[in-house]
Scaffold this active site. Structure first.
Site, mmCIF file in Angstrom:
data_model
loop_
_atom_site.group_PDB
_atom_site.id
_atom_site.type_symbol
_atom_site.label_atom_id
_atom_site.label_comp_id
_atom_site.label_asym_id
_atom_site.label_seq_id
_atom_site.Cartn_x
_atom_site.Cartn_y
_atom_site.Cartn_z
ATOM 1 N N ARG A 88 37.617 46.248 28.491
ATOM 2 C CA ARG A 88 37.059 46.197 29.828
ATOM 3 C C ARG A 88 36.213 47.421 30.150
ATOM 4 O O ARG A 88 35.605 47.509 31.183
ATOM 5 C CB ARG A 88 38.245 46.195 30.738
ATOM 6 C CG ARG A 88 38.366 45.376 31.963
ATOM 7 C CD ARG A 88 37.989 43.985 31.895
ATOM 8 N NE ARG A 88 38.279 43.352 33.156
ATOM 9 C CZ ARG A 88 38.932 42.220 33.268
ATOM 10 N NH1 ARG A 88 39.356 41.581 32.219
ATOM 11 N NH2 ARG A 88 39.121 41.699 34.448
ATOM 12 N N ARG A 127 38.598 28.259 42.268
ATOM 13 C CA ARG A 127 39.451 28.084 41.072
ATOM 14 C C ARG A 127 40.893 27.738 41.429
ATOM 15 O O ARG A 127 41.481 28.314 42.330
ATOM 16 C CB ARG A 127 39.455 29.369 40.243
ATOM 17 C CG ARG A 127 40.489 29.309 39.102
ATOM 18 C CD ARG A 127 40.319 30.397 38.100
ATOM 19 N NE ARG A 127 40.316 31.705 38.713
ATOM 20 C CZ ARG A 127 39.928 32.812 38.085
ATOM 21 N NH1 ARG A 127 39.505 32.761 36.839
ATOM 22 N NH2 ARG A 127 39.942 33.972 38.698
ATOM 23 N N ARG A 160 44.949 32.107 42.407
ATOM 24 C CA ARG A 160 45.301 33.476 42.042
ATOM 25 C C ARG A 160 45.223 34.417 43.237
ATOM 26 O O ARG A 160 44.338 34.290 44.069
ATOM 27 C CB ARG A 160 44.355 33.971 40.927
ATOM 28 C CG ARG A 160 44.985 33.873 39.554
ATOM 29 C CD ARG A 160 44.013 34.075 38.446
ATOM 30 N NE ARG A 160 43.255 35.329 38.509
ATOM 31 C CZ ARG A 160 42.391 35.722 37.577
ATOM 32 N NH1 ARG A 160 42.204 34.965 36.505
ATOM 33 N NH2 ARG A 160 41.732 36.840 37.691
HETATM 34 P P1 AP5 Z 1 41.281 38.664 34.366
HETATM 35 O O1 AP5 Z 1 42.398 37.714 34.460
HETATM 36 O O2 AP5 Z 1 40.737 39.009 33.055
HETATM 37 O O3 AP5 Z 1 40.143 38.157 35.335
HETATM 38 P P2 AP5 Z 1 38.538 38.317 35.319
HETATM 39 O O4 AP5 Z 1 37.914 39.107 34.259
HETATM 40 O O5 AP5 Z 1 38.239 38.734 36.695
HETATM 41 O O6 AP5 Z 1 38.030 36.949 34.917
HETATM 42 P P3 AP5 Z 1 38.508 35.592 35.452
HETATM 43 O O7 AP5 Z 1 39.755 35.161 34.766
HETATM 44 O O8 AP5 Z 1 38.539 35.630 36.955
HETATM 45 O O9 AP5 Z 1 37.268 34.672 35.047
HETATM 46 P P4 AP5 Z 1 36.972 33.822 33.722
HETATM 47 O O10 AP5 Z 1 35.725 34.328 33.120
HETATM 48 O O11 AP5 Z 1 38.169 33.704 32.851
HETATM 49 O O12 AP5 Z 1 36.626 32.435 34.409
HETATM 50 P P5 AP5 Z 1 37.397 31.023 34.350
HETATM 51 O O13 AP5 Z 1 37.257 30.430 32.995
HETATM 52 O O14 AP5 Z 1 38.751 31.116 34.931
HETATM 53 O O15 AP5 Z 1 41.705 40.043 35.069
HETATM 54 C C1 AP5 Z 1 42.350 40.072 36.325
HETATM 55 C C2 AP5 Z 1 42.736 41.503 36.667
HETATM 56 O O16 AP5 Z 1 43.686 42.006 35.701
HETATM 57 C C3 AP5 Z 1 41.604 42.539 36.658
HETATM 58 O O17 AP5 Z 1 40.923 42.577 37.881
HETATM 59 C C4 AP5 Z 1 42.366 43.834 36.358
HETATM 60 O O18 AP5 Z 1 43.008 44.342 37.493
HETATM 61 C C5 AP5 Z 1 43.437 43.365 35.384
HETATM 62 N N1 AP5 Z 1 43.001 43.454 33.975
HETATM 63 C C6 AP5 Z 1 42.834 42.427 33.094
HETATM 64 N N2 AP5 Z 1 42.443 42.858 31.891
HETATM 65 C C7 AP5 Z 1 42.357 44.219 31.998
HETATM 66 C C8 AP5 Z 1 41.987 45.244 31.090
HETATM 67 N N3 AP5 Z 1 41.607 44.973 29.819
HETATM 68 N N4 AP5 Z 1 41.997 46.537 31.542
HETATM 69 C C9 AP5 Z 1 42.381 46.824 32.806
HETATM 70 N N5 AP5 Z 1 42.724 45.899 33.713
HETATM 71 C C10 AP5 Z 1 42.721 44.603 33.325
HETATM 72 O O19 AP5 Z 1 36.473 30.177 35.339
HETATM 73 C C11 AP5 Z 1 36.416 30.473 36.726
HETATM 74 C C12 AP5 Z 1 36.219 29.193 37.538
HETATM 75 O O20 AP5 Z 1 34.934 28.648 37.239
HETATM 76 C C13 AP5 Z 1 37.236 28.074 37.221
HETATM 77 O O21 AP5 Z 1 37.544 27.395 38.396
HETATM 78 C C14 AP5 Z 1 36.486 27.162 36.248
HETATM 79 O O22 AP5 Z 1 36.937 25.837 36.322
HETATM 80 C C15 AP5 Z 1 35.044 27.325 36.737
HETATM 81 N N6 AP5 Z 1 34.046 27.158 35.672
HETATM 82 C C16 AP5 Z 1 34.095 27.618 34.393
HETATM 83 N N7 AP5 Z 1 32.978 27.280 33.712
HETATM 84 C C17 AP5 Z 1 32.198 26.600 34.602
HETATM 85 C C18 AP5 Z 1 30.913 25.991 34.496
HETATM 86 N N8 AP5 Z 1 30.208 26.008 33.351
HETATM 87 N N9 AP5 Z 1 30.408 25.387 35.603
HETATM 88 C C19 AP5 Z 1 31.108 25.362 36.778
HETATM 89 N N10 AP5 Z 1 32.336 25.910 36.920
HETATM 90 C C20 AP5 Z 1 32.870 26.517 35.850
HETATM 91 MG MG MG Z 2 40.158 34.443 32.925
#
Ligand code: AP5
Ligand code: MG
Length: 214
Positions: A88, A127, A160
């Protein structure tokens, strides 16, 4: 396949990872999922992590690195892995390189899923995730057949805690300043493959597979 998935919150990393698992049978290691599991269990680590996650900030590197190292040593990672949401920041990326060299399983590609910022808010506020199987839905783009219920397993869907507008804004800022520079970090190593993350989920997946297999 030993992959790192890069992309802003809501870009679809988790969505594409689930499809990669199904197709290639390699495990997804999502630090977000591991942290949320610790929060749910109420462990000390989980309590510490929650205070950062609720603010949209990164959990300290030391916490996350220990967790990842433990996970990478499990047998199933021998056949490959998909790192989702890790690394990250540059410090995590450098630590990861050291860890993977030691384990003899370096990254083969960094897959970057690119989505314009204006699309991300709606993706995240819409989501919903299955409590039982982790399948993701979106009330705006890919709603389940029955509201609140998983199509795949019948489990209950939840939102979430960090998918609130204020927290999302902070997460996007943190991404820009700390995580986006990793595209150049892996680019410098010739590992980055970039994909347009807008459009149908299956079309994006097909493009990723073609590129990774080619
Ligand atoms: P984390 O869980 O990693 O969340 P994020 O990076 O914010 O990413 P998301 O899971 O929100 O998004 P995603 O890209 O996976 O999208 P998704 O597929 O779900 O981290 C959460 C927290 O944990 C951080 O803020 C931090 O505090 C901590 N953390 C985690 N890792 C860390 C690290 N390494 N170091 C430090 N802290 C850490 O899709 C999203 C939505 O869009 C869904 O509803 C989906 O159905 C929709 N969607 C997907 N693709 C499409 C498309 N093509 N068209 C339309 N809708 C779509
Ligand atoms: Mg994710």
């Amino acid at each position: 396949m030993r992959l790192v998935l890069l992309g802003a919150p809501g870009a679809g990393k988790g969505t594409q990872a689930k499809k990669l698992i199904e197709k290639y049978g390699i495990p997804q290691i999502s630090t977000g999922d591991l942290l949320r599991a610790a929060v749910k269990e109420g462990t000390d680590l989980g309590k510490e992590a929650k205070s950062y996650m609720d603010k949209g900030e990164l959990v300290p590197d030391s916490v996350v690195l220990g967790m990842v190292e433990e996970r990478m040593k499990q047998d199933d990672c021998q056949k490959g892995y998909i790192l989702d949401g890790f690394p990250r920041n540059t410090a995590q990326a450098e630590s990861l390189d050291g860890m993977l060299d030691k384990l003899g399983m370096p990254i083969t590609a960094a897959v970057s899923v690119d989505v314009p910022f204006e699309d991300l808010m709606k993706r995240l506020t819409g989501r919903r995730t299955c409590k039982d199987c982790g399948q993701m839905y979106n009330i705006y783009f890919s709603a389940p057949a029955k509201e609140g219920v998983c199509d795949k397993c019948g489990g209950e869907l939840f939102q979430r805690d960090d998918d609130k507008e204020e927290t999302i804004k902070k997460r996007l800022e943190v991404y820009e300043s700390q995580t986006a520079p990793l595209i150049d970090y892996y680019g410098g190593k010739g590992l980055v493959k970039r994909f347009d993350g807008t459009g149908a989920i299956d079309d994006i997946f097909a493009k990723i597979c073609t590129e990774l297999e080619g």
